[in-house]
Write an enzyme that holds these catalytic residues in place. Structure first.
Site, PDB file in Angstrom:
ATOM      1  N   GLY A  18     -13.592  -2.792  -0.908  1.00 22.28           N
ATOM      2  CA  GLY A  18     -14.900  -2.136  -0.915  1.00 22.28           C
ATOM      3  C   GLY A  18     -15.045  -1.168  -2.080  1.00 22.28           C
ATOM      4  O   GLY A  18     -16.074  -1.133  -2.754  1.00 22.28           O
ATOM      5  N   ARG A  48       0.833  -1.208   0.000  1.00 23.07           N
ATOM      6  CA  ARG A  48       0.000   0.000   0.000  1.00 23.07           C
ATOM      7  C   ARG A  48       0.870   1.261   0.000  1.00 23.07           C
ATOM      8  O   ARG A  48       0.469   2.297  -0.529  1.00 23.07           O
ATOM      9  CB  ARG A  48      -0.926   0.010   1.202  1.00 23.07           C
ATOM     10  CG  ARG A  48      -2.054  -0.957   0.998  1.00 23.07           C
ATOM     11  CD  ARG A  48      -3.086  -0.847   2.066  1.00 23.07           C
ATOM     12  NE  ARG A  48      -4.203  -1.692   1.683  1.00 23.07           N
ATOM     13  CZ  ARG A  48      -5.473  -1.408   1.905  1.00 23.07           C
ATOM     14  NH1 ARG A  48      -5.801  -0.307   2.510  1.00 23.07           N
ATOM     15  NH2 ARG A  48      -6.418  -2.225   1.506  1.00 23.07           N
TER      16      ARG A  48
END
Ligand code: AMP
Length: 418
Positions: A398, A60
């Site tokens: 999501g 990330r």
């Protein structure tokens, strides 16, 4: 097995892609005047940590390097903000940004990378005022303040005070309306998205806007509610939808099969029946023909493969069976593009990983354009070490589901128009 009877051909021209394509109207980082400026960058450094607080996966952070390098080249003063975990509005020592600070220093050995123990207030403002060009300041976890998740405008204003320009490079939180992803935007005139957001949205939107055909969507995992939105948006657009994982049992139930003690979502049965009855779209929907069942997920003593017609009342379905793998792979063999979201079984346990692993292996060894929709599917692909064989793995679980559902992304919508 095929469980519906589509009569028409797929016609994806009817699809409303406005939410998915909106980012094209927004300013990209290279459209912004960031030269010499204080730039607040929302990143998603919500990295996994082990018991000792060590980062176990730094991707990330690595994914944001193109944006950070661009800003360094532009001599910006970079102020980074990201949440970490769920501290619920309180200071939680183990969720401080210190391990990330350490990692950032390793990524940028030539650059001064500072960290401060809050994200708003006098001390933070003073530190920012001393920040020089080409220096980086990492702010503390904004979720230590309950106002972050509440999208509190006063809190957002305090964050916005720190910079001249705002860049959103946190794709994984693009669907969240929080102070540092959304509220903050209204205080900036110059605001746009970074390289990671661009890469994600380009890949995901083009896979839906101009899919290579035949186009197959694989859906698994256990949250039926989330995935039904994807079906709603992609039905009539995808040529095939393959349903595995925990969600398959609600489909089996909707078709009248006994599912024993497998996971189910009774509130969604009617919606599923509607999809199966609707013959006006061209999408073929497949569900498992056989499954792996057990007596208990944690410590299984009995595991067997059964046709879906023979699931016993105490059985828990935990993976797709070998016949299903064959059928699914046959459909994949005809496909040119695949979008995959959600594992085919409880892949975290060795005994139940086979279905997910076999589908992953098939895709990895094929030339099919394969887009992994993030979250648990991405974790599964990595577990089996196929990450380098996929065309694209989304970093946003999501958020990528929201894109596939055709839902708005508030953190993108609030950026400046070109
Ligand atoms: P989701 O967040 O909806 O994509 O769900 C992912 C989770 O679904 C993973 O942690 C899997 O272990 C779980 N899962 C997949 N198949 C099953 C199943 N048959 N029964 C229960 N959980 C499942």
């Amino acid at each position: 097995m095929l469980i519906n009877n589509p009569t028409k051909k797929v016609d994806y021209t009817v699809r409303d892609l406005s939410n998915i394509l909106k980012f094209r109207e927004k300013k990209f980082i290279t459209d912004l005047d960031v030269f010499n400026k204080r730039v607040l960058v929302r990143v998603d450094y919500n990295v996994p940590l082990d018991k000792n607080g060590k980062i176990t996966d730094t991707r990330r952070i690595a994914n944001t390097l193109p944006t950070l390098n661009y800003l360094l080249k532009e001599k910006s003063k970079i102020i980074l903000i990201s949440h970490l975990g769920r501290p619920n509005g309180k200071i939680v020592e183990s969720l401080r940004m210190d391990p990330i600070h350490k990692k950032l220093k390793e990524f940028f050995p030539e650059t001064n990378v500072y960290k401060i123990d809050d994200c708003i207030g006098k001390e933070v403002e003073s530190k920012v005022s001393k920040l020089k060009n080409k220096e980086i300041l990492l702010l503390e976890n904004p979720r230590f303040h309950k106002e972050e998740k509440e999208n509190d405008p006063k809190f957002a204003a305090k964050l916005a005070k720190l910079a001249d320009v705002y860049v959103d490079d946190a794709f994984a939180t693009a669907h969240r309306k929080q102070a540092s992803t959304y509220g903050v935007c209204s205080f900036f005139k110059e605001k746009g998205y970074g390289f990671l957001v661009e890469k994600e949205l380009k890949f995901l939107s083009s896979s839906i806007e101009k899919p290579q055909r035949p186009f197959t969507v694989i859906l698994g995992g256990k949250k039926v509610k989330d995935k039904l939105g994807v079906i709603k948006n992609l039905i009539g657009l995808a040529d095939n939808i393959l349903i595995g994982g925990g969600m398959a049992y609600t489909f089996l139930l909707a078709k009248g099969y006994q599912i024993g003690k497998s996971v189910k979502d009774l509130s969604k049965l009617e919606e599923i029946r509607d999809y199966l009855r609707d013959e006006t779209h061209g999408t073929r929907i497949f569900i498992p023909k056989d499954v792996l069942v057990c007596d208990e997920i944690e410590n299984p003593k009995k595991i067997k493969i059964v046709p879906v017609t023979e699931i016993g009342e105490n059985d828990i379905g935990v993976d797709i069976g070998p016949e299903t793998i064959k059928i699914f792979n046959r459909i994949l063999a005809e496909s040119k593009q695949v979008v995959w979201n959600g594992p085919m079984g409880v892949f975290e346990k060795k005994e139940f990983e086979n279905g997910t692993k076999e589908i992953a292996r098939y895709l990895a060894e094929s030339d099919i354009v394969t887009i992994i929709g993030g979250g648990d599917s991405a974790a599964a692909i990595e577990k089996f070490d196929y990450q380098d064989n996929m065309s694209f793995i989304s970093t946003g679980g999501g958020a990528s589901l929201e894109v596939m559902r055709g839902a708005p992304l508030p953190a993108i919508d609030c950026l400046s128009d070109k």
